[in-house]
Design an enzyme around this catalytic site. Structure first.
Site, mmCIF file in Angstrom:
data_model
loop_
_atom_site.group_PDB
_atom_site.id
_atom_site.type_symbol
_atom_site.label_atom_id
_atom_site.label_comp_id
_atom_site.label_asym_id
_atom_site.label_seq_id
_atom_site.Cartn_x
_atom_site.Cartn_y
_atom_site.Cartn_z
ATOM 1 N N HIS A 50 0.835 -1.197 0.000
ATOM 2 C CA HIS A 50 0.000 0.000 0.000
ATOM 3 C C HIS A 50 0.874 1.252 0.000
ATOM 4 O O HIS A 50 2.085 1.178 0.199
ATOM 5 C CB HIS A 50 -0.927 0.021 1.223
ATOM 6 C CG HIS A 50 -2.083 -0.903 1.113
ATOM 7 N ND1 HIS A 50 -1.983 -2.246 1.398
ATOM 8 C CD2 HIS A 50 -3.370 -0.691 0.739
ATOM 9 C CE1 HIS A 50 -3.164 -2.822 1.206
ATOM 10 N NE2 HIS A 50 -4.018 -1.899 0.814
ATOM 11 N N LYS A 64 -0.189 4.552 4.791
ATOM 12 C CA LYS A 64 -1.053 3.588 5.484
ATOM 13 C C LYS A 64 -0.418 3.205 6.816
ATOM 14 O O LYS A 64 0.772 2.870 6.875
ATOM 15 C CB LYS A 64 -1.282 2.346 4.622
ATOM 16 C CG LYS A 64 -2.309 1.385 5.227
ATOM 17 C CD LYS A 64 -2.706 0.309 4.230
ATOM 18 C CE LYS A 64 -3.699 -0.682 4.814
ATOM 19 N NZ LYS A 64 -4.974 -0.013 5.209
#
Length: 241
Positions: free
Chosen positions: A130, A134
């Site tokens: 990600h 995150k």
């Protein structure tokens, strides 16, 4: 027209959902930290929550007070949060998902089927990547896929999970479901489930090219949930899987 309210409206997912709802005219508004969730719930037919774990208790209280169904897409939830969701689902309809992409939830079903058919001789590893911002790992989607694999093997993910290997004594345990989390750039979400046996590998995966896929899935889930009785649901219930 079903009116959808957004909790966490200024976050990445909240903004993506709002853009789609504004185009359809079904946007009931949104709130963020310090906002009046109860007022939003009163003016909505259904809520979608992509805020933060710490806000969940207040959001559930507002949804129960107004008897408003809610889709919970917030990740990083722990066992206490899930207990709160279980309790609230006695009174209102709740769909909780680590990922609202239709493709990812179909992938989870494929992972479950593969784990059932292949059996314990095949090692399972889950790799996810990600964007650099995150904060939770493994991702909610990786855990969703891990739960699917564990269900296919009729085992408990909490027992089988083998996350974040590091050091000199990292031989995998028999029957383990391994997790690896990568972070960098602006990746919306890449997930791969690897089934590895002697001499062969099967790789099942999904790549999110933008957040709109999650927004579309969340809206579809909200529209479906708005007509459902009290209870706890998942995306595969909506998909009929």
């Amino acid at each position: 027209m079903t009116k959808i309210g957004i909790v966490g409206s200024k976050g990445r997912m909240g903004l993506a959902i709002a853009a789609l709802l504004d185009a359809s005219g079904s946007h009931a508004g949104g709130v963020d930290a310090g906002g009046d969730v109860t007022a939003l719930a009163e003016g909505s037919d259904v809520l979608v929550d992509f805020s933060a774990p710490d806000a969940l208790s207040g959001t559930l209280a507002a949804a129960m007070k107004t008897e408003t169904p809610i889709v919970i897409g917030t990740t990083g939830l722990d066992t206490s949060h899930h207990a709160q969701i279980d309790e609230a689902a006695r009174k209102i309809a709740i769909l909780q998902a680590g990922n609202t992409s239709l493709g990812v939830n179909l992938l989870a079903q494929l992972v479950r089927d593969a784990a059932t058919k292949l059996g314990p001789d095949w090692d399972i590893e889950i790799v996810e990547m990600h964007h650099r911002h995150k904060v939770d790992a493994p991702s909610g989607t990786a855990l969703l896929l891990g739960e699917a694999a564990a269900a296919g093997r009729k085992t408990d993910l909490a027992t089988a999970s083998e996350p974040a290997r590091h050091g000199t004594d990292c031989a995998r345990a028999e029957g383990a479901i391994g997790f690896t989390s990568l972070r960098g750039g602006s990746v919306a979400g890449d997930h791969q489930v690897i089934f590895a046996a002697e001499g062969e590998r099967i790789e099942l995966g999904h790549r999110a090219e933008n957040r709109e896929i999650f927004a579309r899935g969340a809206i579809k889930a909200a529209l479906w949930l708005s007509d459902m009785p009290a209870g706890r649901y998942v995306m595969t219930d909506m998909l009929g899987l």
